[in-house]
Design an enzyme around this catalytic site. Sequence first.
Site, PDB file in Angstrom:
ATOM      1  N   LYS A 239       0.874  -1.185   0.000  1.00 23.57           N
ATOM      2  CA  LYS A 239       0.000   0.000   0.000  1.00 23.57           C
ATOM      3  C   LYS A 239       0.903   1.225   0.000  1.00 23.57           C
ATOM      4  O   LYS A 239       1.430   1.636   1.025  1.00 23.57           O
ATOM      5  CB  LYS A 239      -0.877  -0.023   1.261  1.00 23.57           C
ATOM      6  CG  LYS A 239      -2.228   0.669   1.119  1.00 23.57           C
ATOM      7  CD  LYS A 239      -2.158   2.150   0.874  1.00 23.57           C
ATOM      8  CE  LYS A 239      -1.894   2.964   2.111  1.00 23.57           C
ATOM      9  NZ  LYS A 239      -1.637   4.384   1.787  1.00 23.57           N
TER      10      LYS A 239
ATOM     11  N   GLU B  59       8.312   1.387  11.734  1.00 22.26           N
ATOM     12  CA  GLU B  59       9.473   2.273  11.528  1.00 22.26           C
ATOM     13  C   GLU B  59       8.923   3.693  11.518  1.00 22.26           C
ATOM     14  O   GLU B  59       8.250   4.099  10.582  1.00 22.26           O
ATOM     15  CB  GLU B  59      10.147   1.972  10.183  1.00 22.26           C
ATOM     16  CG  GLU B  59      10.798   0.609  10.102  1.00 22.26           C
ATOM     17  CD  GLU B  59      12.008   0.467  11.003  1.00 22.26           C
ATOM     18  OE1 GLU B  59      12.441   1.469  11.603  1.00 22.26           O
ATOM     19  OE2 GLU B  59      12.496  -0.665  11.123  1.00 22.26           O
TER      20      GLU B  59
ATOM     21  N   CYS C 254      13.686  10.163   7.794  1.00 23.09           N
ATOM     22  CA  CYS C 254      13.348   9.865   9.189  1.00 23.09           C
ATOM     23  C   CYS C 254      14.555   9.954  10.121  1.00 23.09           C
ATOM     24  O   CYS C 254      14.423  10.342  11.266  1.00 23.09           O
ATOM     25  CB  CYS C 254      12.712   8.490   9.284  1.00 23.09           C
ATOM     26  SG  CYS C 254      13.727   7.205   8.519  1.00 23.09           S
TER      27      CYS C 254
ATOM     28  N   GLU D 265       9.401  16.306  15.542  1.00 25.88           N
ATOM     29  CA  GLU D 265       9.954  16.021  14.223  1.00 25.88           C
ATOM     30  C   GLU D 265       9.325  17.008  13.223  1.00 25.88           C
ATOM     31  O   GLU D 265       8.107  17.092  13.121  1.00 25.88           O
ATOM     32  CB  GLU D 265       9.611  14.591  13.811  1.00 25.88           C
ATOM     33  CG  GLU D 265      10.167  14.227  12.465  1.00 25.88           C
ATOM     34  CD  GLU D 265       9.735  12.840  11.991  1.00 25.88           C
ATOM     35  OE1 GLU D 265       8.549  12.496  12.142  1.00 25.88           O
ATOM     36  OE2 GLU D 265      10.584  12.113  11.480  1.00 25.88           O
TER      37      GLU D 265
HETATM   38  P1  NAD Z   1       1.880   8.767   7.640  1.00 21.10           P
HETATM   39  O1  NAD Z   1       1.857   8.061   8.935  1.00 21.10           O
HETATM   40  O2  NAD Z   1       0.992   9.923   7.435  1.00 21.10           O
HETATM   41  O3  NAD Z   1       1.524   7.768   6.444  1.00 21.10           O
HETATM   42  C1  NAD Z   1       2.289   6.606   6.195  1.00 21.10           C
HETATM   43  C2  NAD Z   1       1.420   5.599   5.497  1.00 21.10           C
HETATM   44  O4  NAD Z   1       0.371   5.203   6.372  1.00 21.10           O
HETATM   45  C3  NAD Z   1       0.756   6.087   4.222  1.00 21.10           C
HETATM   46  O5  NAD Z   1       0.771   5.054   3.265  1.00 21.10           O
HETATM   47  C4  NAD Z   1      -0.672   6.383   4.684  1.00 21.10           C
HETATM   48  O6  NAD Z   1      -1.640   6.262   3.661  1.00 21.10           O
HETATM   49  C5  NAD Z   1      -0.880   5.311   5.725  1.00 21.10           C
HETATM   50  N1  NAD Z   1      -1.897   5.622   6.725  1.00 21.10           N
HETATM   51  C6  NAD Z   1      -2.318   6.838   7.158  1.00 21.10           C
HETATM   52  N2  NAD Z   1      -3.277   6.700   8.104  1.00 21.10           N
HETATM   53  C7  NAD Z   1      -3.454   5.370   8.276  1.00 21.10           C
HETATM   54  C8  NAD Z   1      -4.285   4.601   9.134  1.00 21.10           C
HETATM   55  N3  NAD Z   1      -5.133   5.162   9.995  1.00 21.10           N
HETATM   56  N4  NAD Z   1      -4.192   3.261   9.054  1.00 21.10           N
HETATM   57  C9  NAD Z   1      -3.338   2.667   8.218  1.00 21.10           C
HETATM   58  N5  NAD Z   1      -2.528   3.339   7.368  1.00 21.10           N
HETATM   59  C10 NAD Z   1      -2.575   4.683   7.408  1.00 21.10           C
HETATM   60  O7  NAD Z   1       3.391   9.152   7.396  1.00 21.10           O
HETATM   61  P2  NAD Z   1       4.001   9.970   6.170  1.00 21.10           P
HETATM   62  O8  NAD Z   1       3.630  11.399   6.348  1.00 21.10           O
HETATM   63  O9  NAD Z   1       3.672   9.291   4.871  1.00 21.10           O
HETATM   64  O10 NAD Z   1       5.557   9.792   6.385  1.00 21.10           O
HETATM   65  C11 NAD Z   1       6.312  10.643   7.182  1.00 21.10           C
HETATM   66  C12 NAD Z   1       6.635   9.969   8.484  1.00 21.10           C
HETATM   67  O11 NAD Z   1       7.249   8.716   8.231  1.00 21.10           O
HETATM   68  C13 NAD Z   1       7.626  10.754   9.297  1.00 21.10           C
HETATM   69  O12 NAD Z   1       7.244  10.766  10.635  1.00 21.10           O
HETATM   70  C14 NAD Z   1       8.912   9.954   9.129  1.00 21.10           C
HETATM   71  O13 NAD Z   1       9.832  10.106  10.154  1.00 21.10           O
HETATM   72  C15 NAD Z   1       8.405   8.576   9.041  1.00 21.10           C
HETATM   73  N6  NAD Z   1       9.382   7.700   8.386  1.00 21.10           N
HETATM   74  C16 NAD Z   1      10.033   6.764   9.141  1.00 21.10           C
HETATM   75  C17 NAD Z   1      10.986   5.956   8.569  1.00 21.10           C
HETATM   76  C18 NAD Z   1      11.695   4.902   9.385  1.00 21.10           C
HETATM   77  O14 NAD Z   1      12.214   3.979   8.803  1.00 21.10           O
HETATM   78  N7  NAD Z   1      11.755   4.999  10.693  1.00 21.10           N
HETATM   79  C19 NAD Z   1      11.284   6.083   7.224  1.00 21.10           C
HETATM   80  C20 NAD Z   1      10.614   7.043   6.484  1.00 21.10           C
HETATM   81  C21 NAD Z   1       9.649   7.847   7.081  1.00 21.10           C
END
Ligand code: NAD
Length: 489
Positions: free
Chosen positions: A183, A258, A292, A390
């Site tokens: 997804k 993550e 991240c 963050e």
């Molecule tokens: P997000 O949590 O908004 O979305 C991530 C994914 O989750 C998307 O595919 C989104 O559609 C899905 N999603 C959103 N709400 C959901 C729900 N209620 N149930 C299931 N899925 C849902 O994050 P983002 O804005 O896409 O990414 C940025 C964040 O990701 C930052 O906090 C960053 O630090 C983190 N990140 C972490 C790593 C790591 O490896 N630790 C790597 C990259 C990004």
Amino acid sequence: MADFEFSAKKLPLKLFINNEYVDSKSDKKFSVYNPKDEKLVSDQVPCAGERDVDEAVAAAEAAFPAWRKVPAAERRDILMKFAALIEKHVEPLAELTRVTLGAPYSSFGKFEAGMAAEAFKYNAGWIDKFAGEAYPQENGFMQITRNEPLGVTAGIVPWNGPMGTVGLKAAPALATGNCFILKPSEKTPLAALALGPLIKEAGFPPGVFQVLSGDGSTGALLASHMRVRKVSFTGSIPTGKKIQKMAAESNLKRVTLELGGKSPAVVFDDCNLDNAVTWCVNALAANTGQVCFAATRVYVQEGIFDKFAEMYKAKLEERAKTIGDPDQQDTIMGPLVDEAQFKRVSGFIERGQSQGTILTGGKRVGDSGFFIEPTVFQNVNNDAEIYQQEIFGPVSILNSFKTEEEVMKKANATEYGLMAGVFTQDINKALRVASDFDSGMVGVNCVSMMFLNAPFGGSKQSGLGRECGRHALTAFTELKTIMVNMTYQ
Ligand code: NAD
């Protein structure tokens, strides 16, 4: 591949289920925009609904019994072929990401798409080596363990590394005999949607590797599905918490999380200054700070603080000159991903002016597109919003410190624990500090980096579980203990 073209205009905006592109059964569509000029790329990206998710899960369940038994060498060859196909199409795949993420090819796009290919190769190599154990016999019994696949698994990925995160999740899932539903993020779904022909050509049987575009609602359907056995999630902390809750309240599916970071870099007087500055600059500017594990809290010991600040500022200002159209070869820094992220980062910068003083940056670049200067705040109290939260943009906090004891308290005083870096020429101090960091990963004389063969993940609220290395395969399997009665005739 002959009749398929990797371009945002020709891409079939359909779900990839059971090795076919199919129309979504839901009418819901979402739009994606190019962050360099805010122009619409498509308003027709399907948002998979309940019936689509059920169909993909059913196809995966049907495929699982045969897929788990595919001989190791055959499975390895499929993964290797898929990696080769990604490599062959790395430029168009990066372009599909670039038109919605804005990541320039030379500085991030190539690396990010290439990482997916590398992850498939790395995990392919494990397939015939990821063995269980056999224990010494006891009273005529022997026990052996097997790493069993979990069944239907899902990967929910963020927008900032849309292809790299596919590699980190799909490759170990498929290598260990699971079926996998991807997804992608609703902000950057196009490269994932282009994988269909590659999945087919590599030889994955129908139902083994599927792609469902969608927003959080699609992610939630997967996370709460009773027949999905594992969700590997990368994204924000609030979403990660929801996913863990949905997993617990549905079928107690396994979860890897993550999540976010606010990673410290601790720079001691005795470091190689050029090296420390270079790593800290690259850490902040890579992917326009949307990483991240970016080092966004930089602590520098008093003796070299002024010199470090001067060099950090100068190098970031140099980097700011490379901000521009991500489609141009010489651009190193692209825009932020979209308007929402731009407003979020700008909001932190605006409010930050009353929480600290700006050393460099702070302004929008140009008047269209979501370009922003790398920005550094000084003299920020540790309870300030820009210190604690963050930001996920090219914004850092620069502070001085006197003693190791003082800086370690400060470095560890957040709820995050993804990455940390220590810069010193004293090996004892480096190892002591590395051990004292509350953090899943530590760089010594480096920061904000990762390797596919070493565990990747965070402590505290930065995550749960590890990706990469053997640990990723473990996270997609369940140990089974088999007890053998050797005295039975
Ligand atoms: P997000 O949590 O908004 O979305 C991530 C994914 O989750 C998307 O595919 C989104 O559609 C899905 N999603 C959103 N709400 C959901 C729900 N209620 N149930 C299931 N899925 C849902 O994050 P983002 O804005 O896409 O990414 C940025 C964040 O990701 C930052 O906090 C960053 O630090 C983190 N990140 C972490 C790593 C790591 O490896 N630790 C790597 C990259 C990004």
